[in-house]
Enzyme design. Structure first.
Site: not given
Ligand code: DX5
Ligand code: ZN
Length: 218
Positions: A33, A35, A37, A66, A176
């Protein structure tokens, strides 16, 4: 439906991503996965297609991107060419979801929508027939290691029921945020089958943690 464990690289050691990914493989993770941002849609900035490209070359695991960004359409082609196999966009950020989902699929990439914890579920009901998966956030997106928001369970149950009643059982539900070894089974019971976990897997022994999560799901 197969349960899939998706370690979130957000909690990995960025100075040694190759080793972290090899450990994910060794432990039997199903996805990576990733992420993304942008500092606009969420208050944090992370990584983009430039890093998907080398990562996709060093692993056989599918990369699940994501996109927590505004105007994701501008970058979908880049992510697809870099090797993403799943791409989710946030419904709160996309005005023309139908077009965006079709655009993702045009690259032969699995298309998903992501919903923040209290975004109305009707978005998912309307969009489900155009989706391969639906990501229900169980934290406010932006950071790892936040507390799980309990409303996820009733949302996942309602969504799974809707999918099953509408010939859409093949649509996967991804959870998630705050997913840990000791709560993952409840999430599966509520209808999720893709489990994203950052801090829950990367704190301590990654290989052992992934195996323990698999065991908890079995
Ligand atoms: C948060 C991300 C997640 C994050 C989850 O905005 O989308 O994928 O990495 O992290 P944990 O599992 O630590 O909550
Ligand atoms: Zn995520």
């Amino acid at each position: 439906m197969k349960n899939k464990i998706a370690p979130s690289l957000l909690s990995a050691n960025f100075a040694n991503l190759e080793l972290e990914i090899k450990r994910c493989e060794e432990a039997g993770a199903d996805l990576i996965h990733f992420d993304v941002m942008d500092g606009h849609f969420v208050p944090n900035i992370t990584i983009g297609p430039l890093l998907v490209d080398p990562i996709s070359r060093l692993t056989k695991l599918d990369i699940d991107c994501h996109l927590m960004i505004t105007e994701p359409d501008r970058y979908i082609e880049n992510f697809a060419l870099a090797g993403a196999k799943m791409l989710s966009v946030h419904v709160e950020a996309v005005p023309h979801l139908h077009r965006t989902l079709a655009y993702i699929k045009s690259f032969n990439v699995k298309a998903g929508i992501a919903l923040n914890p209290i975004t109305p579920l009707c978005f998912a009901f309307e969009a489900a027939e155009y989706c391969d998966f639906i990501l229900l956030m169980s934290v406010n997106p932006g950071f790892a290691a936040q507390s799980f928001i309990d409303s996820f369970h009733k949302r996942a149950r309602a969504l799974r029921k809707f999918l099953d009643e509408n010939n859409l059982s093949h649509v996967e539900i991804e959870v998630d945020g705050g997913v840990k070894i000791d709560n993952v089974k409840e999430m599966a019971d509520s209808g999720a089958n893709i489990f994203v976990s950052g801090s829950g897997l990367f704190s301590g022994d990654l290989v052992q943690n992934i195996r323990a999560m698999r065991e908890a799901l079995s």
